[in-house]
Write a protein that holds these residues in place. Structure first.
Motif, PDB file in Angstrom:
ATOM      1  N   ARG A   1       0.805  -1.198   0.000  1.00 19.33           N
ATOM      2  CA  ARG A   1       0.000   0.000   0.000  1.00 19.33           C
ATOM      3  C   ARG A   1       0.851   1.267   0.000  1.00 19.33           C
ATOM      4  O   ARG A   1       0.447   2.315  -0.487  1.00 19.33           O
ATOM      5  CB  ARG A   1      -0.881   0.026   1.264  1.00 19.33           C
ATOM      6  CG  ARG A   1      -1.881  -1.128   1.309  1.00 19.33           C
ATOM      7  CD  ARG A   1      -2.361  -1.407   2.708  1.00 19.33           C
ATOM      8  NE  ARG A   1      -1.271  -1.761   3.599  1.00 19.33           N
ATOM      9  CZ  ARG A   1      -1.438  -2.015   4.903  1.00 19.33           C
ATOM     10  NH1 ARG A   1      -2.635  -1.900   5.446  1.00 19.33           N
ATOM     11  NH2 ARG A   1      -0.431  -2.362   5.663  1.00 19.33           N
TER      12      ARG A   1
ATOM     13  N   ASP B   1       7.613   2.709  -5.043  1.00 17.78           N
ATOM     14  CA  ASP B   1       7.286   2.375  -3.658  1.00 17.78           C
ATOM     15  C   ASP B   1       7.704   3.543  -2.770  1.00 17.78           C
ATOM     16  O   ASP B   1       8.481   4.408  -3.186  1.00 17.78           O
ATOM     17  CB  ASP B   1       7.971   1.073  -3.231  1.00 17.78           C
ATOM     18  CG  ASP B   1       7.191   0.352  -2.128  1.00 17.78           C
ATOM     19  OD1 ASP B   1       6.226   0.937  -1.582  1.00 17.78           O
ATOM     20  OD2 ASP B   1       7.541  -0.796  -1.814  1.00 17.78           O
ATOM     21  N   ASP B   2       7.150   3.557  -1.537  1.00 10.02           N
ATOM     22  CA  ASP B   2       7.514   4.648  -0.629  1.00 10.02           C
ATOM     23  C   ASP B   2       8.970   4.537  -0.202  1.00 10.02           C
ATOM     24  O   ASP B   2       9.691   5.524  -0.145  1.00 10.02           O
ATOM     25  CB  ASP B   2       6.568   4.709   0.592  1.00 10.02           C
ATOM     26  CG  ASP B   2       6.387   3.366   1.290  1.00 10.02           C
ATOM     27  OD1 ASP B   2       6.963   2.334   0.845  1.00 10.02           O
ATOM     28  OD2 ASP B   2       5.651   3.318   2.293  1.00 10.02           O
TER      29      ASP B   2
HETATM   30 MG   LIG Z   1       4.967  -1.404   1.119  1.00 12.65          MG
END
Ligand SMILES: [Mg+2]
Ligand SMILES: O=P(O)(O)OC[C@H]1O[C@H](OP(=O)(O)OP(=O)(O)O)[C@H](O)[C@@H]1O
Length: 159
Positions: free
Chosen positions: A38, A91-92
């Protein structure tokens, strides 16, 4: 040893994600963006807006339960990105690189980008903005909320 924390505000995340977009716009054009859910969803939305990219795919890899790392599991593979050629994977952050290794196996030709990177994972990323030390835990704005902190004089008095 207790980890140190690096707290990221919404403003900072927006600024750092835009800095990432500036780096990535020079490396395009991109067919689309694959967000690693997420944590990658919000940077992906910001970067997609800046790159004027409307095709967003997702891949779901479950690696952590809060701060505890387990065996990575692909809960949802990407369906539209082929072998990743011309696609941007976002991605973060990369920490140990476990998550990116799994996604690299699914999309070997994609360009991998994260906003934050720790040293163990940074060889797996093609483009990133800010490096933090391996023993730092990054606190993202969606995992935190502001809270009351006692005045310094009061906490010093109780010592
Ligand atoms: Mg992740
Ligand atoms: O390099 P690694 O050691 O694999 O760690 C980095 C990954 O860990 C976190 O995701 P997490 O598994 O916590 O899932 P989430 O994004 O759904 O919160 C983070 O968003 C990265 O995807």
């Amino acid at each position: 040893m207790a980890p140190r924390y690096y707290t990221v505000s919404w403003d900072q995340l927006h600024r750092d994600s835009k800095a990432l977009a500036w780096r990535l716009v020079e490396k395009g054009p991109w067919k689309g963006i694959v967000a690693i859910t997420r944590g990658g969803l919000i940077p992906a939305a910001i970067v997609a807006r800046e790159l004027d990219c409307r095709l967003i795919e997702s891949v779901s890899v479950i690696t952590y339960d809060e701060e505890v790392r387990g065996e990575p599991q692909v809960a949802k593979p990407p369906v539209a990105a082929g072998d990743g050629d011309g696609w941007l994977v976002l991605d973060d952050l990369v920490d140990t690189g476990t998550t990116l290794k799994v996604v690299r196996g699914l999309l070997p030709k994609a360009h991998f980008a994260t906003v934050y990177a720790k040293p163990a994972g940074n060889p797996l990323v093609d483009t990133y903005i800010t490096e933090v030390s391996q023993d730092t835990w990054i606190l993202f704005p969606w995992d935190t909320e502001p809270q009351f902190i006692a005045p310094i004089a009061r906490s010093a008095a109780s010592k």
